[in-house]
Design an enzyme around this catalytic site. Sequence first.
Site, mmCIF file in Angstrom:
data_model
loop_
_atom_site.group_PDB
_atom_site.id
_atom_site.type_symbol
_atom_site.label_atom_id
_atom_site.label_comp_id
_atom_site.label_asym_id
_atom_site.label_seq_id
_atom_site.Cartn_x
_atom_site.Cartn_y
_atom_site.Cartn_z
ATOM 1 N N GLU A 172 0.929 -1.145 0.081
ATOM 2 C CA GLU A 172 -0.088 -0.146 -0.112
ATOM 3 C C GLU A 172 0.957 1.200 0.026
ATOM 4 O OE1 GLU A 172 -3.788 -0.268 2.008
ATOM 5 O OE2 GLU A 172 -3.930 1.975 2.218
ATOM 6 N N ARG A 173 0.328 2.149 -1.014
ATOM 7 C CA ARG A 173 1.601 3.317 -1.127
ATOM 8 C C ARG A 173 2.877 3.079 -1.414
ATOM 9 N NH1 ARG A 173 -2.999 6.066 -2.032
ATOM 10 N NH2 ARG A 173 -4.365 5.843 -0.480
ATOM 11 N N LYS A 292 -4.735 -0.886 13.873
ATOM 12 C CA LYS A 292 -5.805 0.212 13.112
ATOM 13 C C LYS A 292 -7.059 -0.188 13.401
ATOM 14 C CE LYS A 292 -6.647 2.571 8.672
ATOM 15 N NZ LYS A 292 -6.398 2.505 7.300
ATOM 16 N N GLU A 296 -11.239 4.513 8.656
ATOM 17 C CA GLU A 296 -11.356 4.151 7.140
ATOM 18 C C GLU A 296 -11.780 2.907 6.823
ATOM 19 O OE1 GLU A 296 -7.257 5.173 5.917
ATOM 20 O OE2 GLU A 296 -7.743 7.166 5.633
ATOM 21 N N ASP A 376 -3.158 13.908 7.799
ATOM 22 C CA ASP A 376 -2.499 12.439 7.114
ATOM 23 C C ASP A 376 -1.345 13.070 6.433
ATOM 24 O OD1 ASP A 376 -2.223 10.070 6.551
ATOM 25 O OD2 ASP A 376 -4.097 9.794 5.111
ATOM 26 N N GLU A 404 4.189 9.636 0.310
ATOM 27 C CA GLU A 404 2.818 9.275 -0.355
ATOM 28 C C GLU A 404 2.276 10.649 -0.927
ATOM 29 O OE1 GLU A 404 0.077 7.624 2.385
ATOM 30 O OE2 GLU A 404 -1.757 8.320 1.347
ATOM 31 N N GLU A 524 6.819 22.202 -0.831
ATOM 32 C CA GLU A 524 5.833 22.737 -0.496
ATOM 33 C C GLU A 524 4.987 24.127 -1.192
ATOM 34 O OE1 GLU A 524 6.441 25.126 3.181
ATOM 35 O OE2 GLU A 524 4.486 24.713 3.907
#
Length: 837
Positions: A172-173, A292, A296, A376, A404, A524
């Site tokens: 994942e990611r 977790k 989600e 997140d 991510e 950024e």
Amino acid sequence: MRGLWFLTALSGLAVAEDGLNAWLRYAQLPPNLTRHDGIPSTIVALNATETSPVYTAGQELQKGISGILGQTPNVTHEVSDAASVVVGTVAAFNSSGIATEVPALEEDGFWLSTKDDKVEIVGQNERGALYGAFEYLSMLAQGNFTEVAYATNPSAAIRWINQWDNMDGSIERGYGGSSIFFARNGISSNVTRISEYARLLASIRVNGIIVNNVNANAALLSDTNMAGLAKIADAMRPWGVRVGISLNFASPQSAGGLNTFDPLDSKVISWWNGITDKLYTHVPDLAGFLVKANSEGQPGPITYGRTLAEGANLFARAAKPHGGIVMFRAFVYDNQHLNERNWKDDRANAAVDYFRDLDGKFDDNVVVQVKYGPIDFQVREPASPLFAHLQKTASAIELQITQEYLGQQCHLVYLPPLWKTILDFDLKVDGQKSVIGEDVLSGRRFNKTGLTGYAGVVNVGQHPTWLGSHLSMSNLYAYGRLAWDPNLDSAAILDDWTRLTFGLSETVVNTVASMSLVSWEAYENYTGNLGVQTLTDITGPHYGPNPQSMDNNAWGQWTRADAYGIGMDRTVKNGTGFAGQYPEEVAAQFEDIETTPDDLLLWFHHVPYTHVLKNGKTVIQHFYDAHYAGAETAATFPKQWEAVKGLIDDQRYDEVLFRLTYQAGHAIVWRDSINTFYNSLSKIADEQKRVGNHTWRIEAESMTLRNYRSATVNPFEMASNLHVVQASGGSTASVSAPLNFTSGTYDIAVAYYDLAGGSASYELFVNDKSIGKWVGDNESKLGYTTTNGVNGHSATRITFKRIEVKEGDTVRVEGKPSGSESAPLDYVAVLPPGVVD
Ligand code: GCU
């Protein structure tokens, strides 16, 4: 220095490298730095058991010294007069009768003394001894032969990695290839990479790893997979890295055949006790669990009206007799019911709302694992206020090495400066100094003994460079260093990493530093400013720009941008109240727009685009300027990198150059789409008239089209002038136009879209002279999450340098579609020297 490095490059040091050895290359020192006297001739490792980290330390010292100094010392396990390097635990030193004056050490700490050709490496435990050996080798590899005598201890006991690996081998990611741990719904049969990974982790003093995804699959708990887990643990144990696993809360039902997973149900409790006991028969030193829950879509105790503490304690009690711990994630929020129309709704409030009243209700082997910010892993967030509320509960910070939301390892973003904004932040709990790294995570501030620390989310995969990108590896290295000592300087850590990874050339060290240290700020600048978050596609790949995806959904990563203003009002007096979750002094600072720093303005306040910042600019003009500045900085990276050609091996030079060049192009995609979007929303023009005006571009849709047709894109701002061209059939298509620029030398850039489902081929011509050919195959070269859409993820560009052009020449691009890739083109830019557009 330079001349000397020229020599070493010629003498064959620059052999192609694929990055597998990362910062543990043990490359031979250049002749002027090599010591010829006092090279250790014998290593004594005070443990002869092959699975012991002390034994490993002996082997590693031998390998390192032989690589770095070119002479291979013997390794023995008996003390002798010939010994020059002795490594072992305090206890082993004592029982061997070696007189050494080691101060009291903490768990995993070590003492290193290098004096008069004698080196003593004394660990508080076996792991500490191995860490000391790596420290000594790091000194040697950097040509540092100074005499030292010091002890060092970790800032916190927990220094873990969280891999988000799935049992089918995907991650994942994941942007660095498939899992090294899992394949085809089982454990990988080859543990070589696993043990090599453990070696890297040990060298940065990481002592634990959760090997499977937080979105956990109960299939890991089958007998076969438990046996496989034992193999993983066996591969990592000699490096002092303990293995743990993520658990799925609903396993008693989904895998155990029970009709419930209520944490207070006796059947459920005994099912988990049985599973845990079995796990510990396979892996007696299992570090523990990561959970977790109720987040989600994941199941959890709240499903049964139980508290999160009751849920966490269920696992804690099962693990306690075995010495295991439970990392229970504070990333709990309800993505079904957040409603943007409610001005007071705020996902950022969730962690404190859920956990504040549970402080003290967790068993002592539960550690609440808190993401660094309240949302997140965004490009900038304030520190999570939950750290101030967990005063009786052990806590750990969750950092993300996986990029991510930060360019998916295809953009250079050196993360420690971002992490430092959190680790160095003073929460001022009850008016007392409460710096997150130094005081809170060390346990000092609330007198926590033992369990506090760090969890780093990592997506190491099968790619030879582990993360898929050589430069991203600096983040993994720095994570371990900061978890040991959060007060270390980001720049100093980076210099160590560069010397170990690329060699000691000052040019290389300075080049990596000068790019990396501004890379987060640049990212950024060209993604999301003033605390508005990374303006990416949050419902999709989290990669390219898509600012409108942030709003009008229940994910709660809102910007609340409309025609007049932008930002989340998180004040107590008028907004979501989030600012009030901080201790008094900090809360007051963020409550007041005057004392909120500009870089978090839009996190805490909703303001008109015309609001004037402390830097004197309006919000909208700052957006425009920052995006231009960020892309300009990224444009310097490939040029800067060219300075290291010949000073490092060609393979890594080329691979890094490819990514930096890609980043420079993608930064322009970001710049233009974000600026176009807010320009169109606010209807406020750029004072400098850059937005929407591209003097040096020829839009593809305005060229003469053959087999191409013009189209709009979704979202609309993902194309220059809002249009692209796509080939209308399978055969070669072309765009052409006269060049109405003064004759001269230009860089010619072609902006196109590289989709997952094909590899279109392209060729650029000036008149009928071919300038270059390329293929749209980024999907096989870069690891980001690919799409089949013509959008901000697939938008990319290629630049041909220093092309002679005469006024009136014709530029032509030919595109041959492949699969679902219709050879989409956006524009051709004909750029005079120094222009970034
Ligand atoms: C993010 C990420 C998910 C992940 C989640 C988590 O939302 O996109 O992939 O599962 O964080 O940390 O649990």
